[in-house]
Design an enzyme around this catalytic site. Structure first.
Site, PDB file in Angstrom:
ATOM      1  N   SER A 208       4.413  -8.305   1.155  1.00 39.76           N
ATOM      2  CA  SER A 208       3.230  -8.619  -0.735  1.00 39.76           C
ATOM      3  C   SER A 208       4.526  -9.712  -1.172  1.00 39.76           C
ATOM      4  O   SER A 208       5.693  -9.233  -1.606  1.00 39.76           O
ATOM      5  CB  SER A 208       3.229  -7.589  -0.845  1.00 39.76           C
ATOM      6  OG  SER A 208       2.469  -6.221  -0.014  1.00 39.76           O
TER       7      SER A 208
HETATM    8  N1  SAH Z   1       3.690  -3.191   2.472  1.00 42.55           N
HETATM    9  C1  SAH Z   1       4.027  -4.562   3.314  1.00 42.55           C
HETATM   10  C2  SAH Z   1       2.741  -5.117   2.927  1.00 42.55           C
HETATM   11  C3  SAH Z   1       2.202  -5.472   4.829  1.00 42.55           C
HETATM   12  S1  SAH Z   1       0.781  -6.220   3.475  1.00 42.55           S
HETATM   13  C4  SAH Z   1       4.878  -5.568   3.176  1.00 42.55           C
HETATM   14  O1  SAH Z   1       5.831  -5.152   2.366  1.00 42.55           O
HETATM   15  O2  SAH Z   1       5.496  -6.393   3.788  1.00 42.55           O
HETATM   16  C5  SAH Z   1      -0.754  -5.002   5.154  1.00 42.55           C
HETATM   17  C6  SAH Z   1      -0.307  -4.215   5.909  1.00 42.55           C
HETATM   18  O3  SAH Z   1      -1.662  -3.667   6.372  1.00 42.55           O
HETATM   19  C7  SAH Z   1      -0.789  -5.187   7.251  1.00 42.55           C
HETATM   20  O4  SAH Z   1       0.843  -5.286   7.855  1.00 42.55           O
HETATM   21  C8  SAH Z   1      -2.249  -4.577   7.468  1.00 42.55           C
HETATM   22  O5  SAH Z   1      -1.845  -4.817   9.325  1.00 42.55           O
HETATM   23  C9  SAH Z   1      -1.845  -3.281   7.424  1.00 42.55           C
HETATM   24  N2  SAH Z   1      -3.014  -2.599   7.949  1.00 42.55           N
HETATM   25  C10 SAH Z   1      -3.934  -2.735   6.899  1.00 42.55           C
HETATM   26  N3  SAH Z   1      -4.923  -1.767   6.921  1.00 42.55           N
HETATM   27  C11 SAH Z   1      -4.031  -0.687   7.406  1.00 42.55           C
HETATM   28  C12 SAH Z   1      -4.404   0.117   7.672  1.00 42.55           C
HETATM   29  N4  SAH Z   1      -6.248   0.951   7.948  1.00 42.55           N
HETATM   30  N5  SAH Z   1      -3.801   1.646   8.608  1.00 42.55           N
HETATM   31  C13 SAH Z   1      -2.391   1.340   8.129  1.00 42.55           C
HETATM   32  N6  SAH Z   1      -2.276  -0.003   8.261  1.00 42.55           N
HETATM   33  C14 SAH Z   1      -2.426  -1.177   8.099  1.00 42.55           C
END
Ligand code: SAH
Length: 213
Positions: A63
């Site tokens: 993010s």
């Molecule tokens: N908090 C992360 C943001 C990553 S982007 C960071 O600091 O880098 C969002 C993430 O959410 C992705 O890795 C995606 O695979 C995950 N995601 C999407 N739907 C999800 C779900 N239902 N359960 C768990 N993770 C999920």
């Protein structure tokens, strides 16, 4: 600590302040964390302290720092609080929560990302972060209740389980699809009866998807 990045990291914190982030503990925590270490492609490390999202593999992104700061600030984290994160991704957001003294439970639905990030967080000695492979729509009921919950992917709606698993007075910060290709940032506070809902700015996240892969 890699000193090459000290200056750009300082500049990033300054920028976050200019953009309206006020909470000193959040700014200090982000000022301590080496964001480049959460970006797998080392060719991008020179850009790691720009206020941008970057690819981390599997079509997912780390993010944007402003988004991380915004969501974290709105959660008003206190030391020792139990925090559930949906969407581990790179692990950067989890690290910010851990720096603030939270006990973090974080869930990722991509097996490869889960494996990679679990290893990374272990190697960085983040002993207060526990990683789980699963579907965040379900939360993590065996460890409930949580003081705070943060969703870091674009949710089609507010998952009922995440509200159920909050303690009374607990808060959930979640970007919810607004039907215009972006998400409204909502903060839900659980009350003795019902919830209080606040709406903040618009953001853009990768989608929250059901099931795991
Ligand atoms: N908090 C992360 C943001 C990553 S982007 C960071 O600091 O880098 C969002 C993430 O959410 C992705 O890795 C995606 O695979 C995950 N995601 C999407 N739907 C999800 C779900 N239902 N359960 C768990 N993770 C999920």
């Amino acid at each position: 600590m890699d000193l090459r990045y000290a200056r750009p990291r300082k500049d990033l914190i300054l920028l976050l302040r200019q953009k309206g982030i006020k909470d000193k503990s959040v700014l200090e925590a982000m000022g301590r964390i080496e964001r480049h270490r959460f970006i797998p492609d080392s060719a991008l490390h020179n850009h790691a302290y720009e206020d941008k999202a970057f690819p981390i593999g599997d079509g997912q992104t780390i993010s944007q720092p402003y988004t991380v700061a915004f969501q974290t600030e709105k959660l008003e984290i206190q030391p020792e609080e139990k925090v559930l994160e949906i969407g581990t991704g790179s692990g950067y957001q989890a690290a910010v929560l851990a720096e603030l003294g939270a006990r973090v439970y974080t869930i990722e639905r991509f097996r490869t990302l889960y494996d990679k990030t679990s290893r990374l967080l272990r190697s960085m000695k983040y002993t207060t972060i526990r990683t789980y492979y699963g579907d965040g729509f379900l939360g993590k009921s065996i460890y409930a209740p949580f003081d705070k919950c943060i969703v870091t992917a674009a949710a089609p709606h507010i998952p009922e389980a995440l509200i159920d698993q909050l303690s009374v007075g607990g808060m959930l910060i979640i970007p919810v699809d607004n039907g215009q290709g972006s998400q409204d940032m909502l903060r839900i506070t659980k009350l003795e009866e019902g919830v209080k809902e606040e709406v903040f700015d618009t953001f853009s996240f990768v989608p929250m998807l059901k099931g795991r892969t």
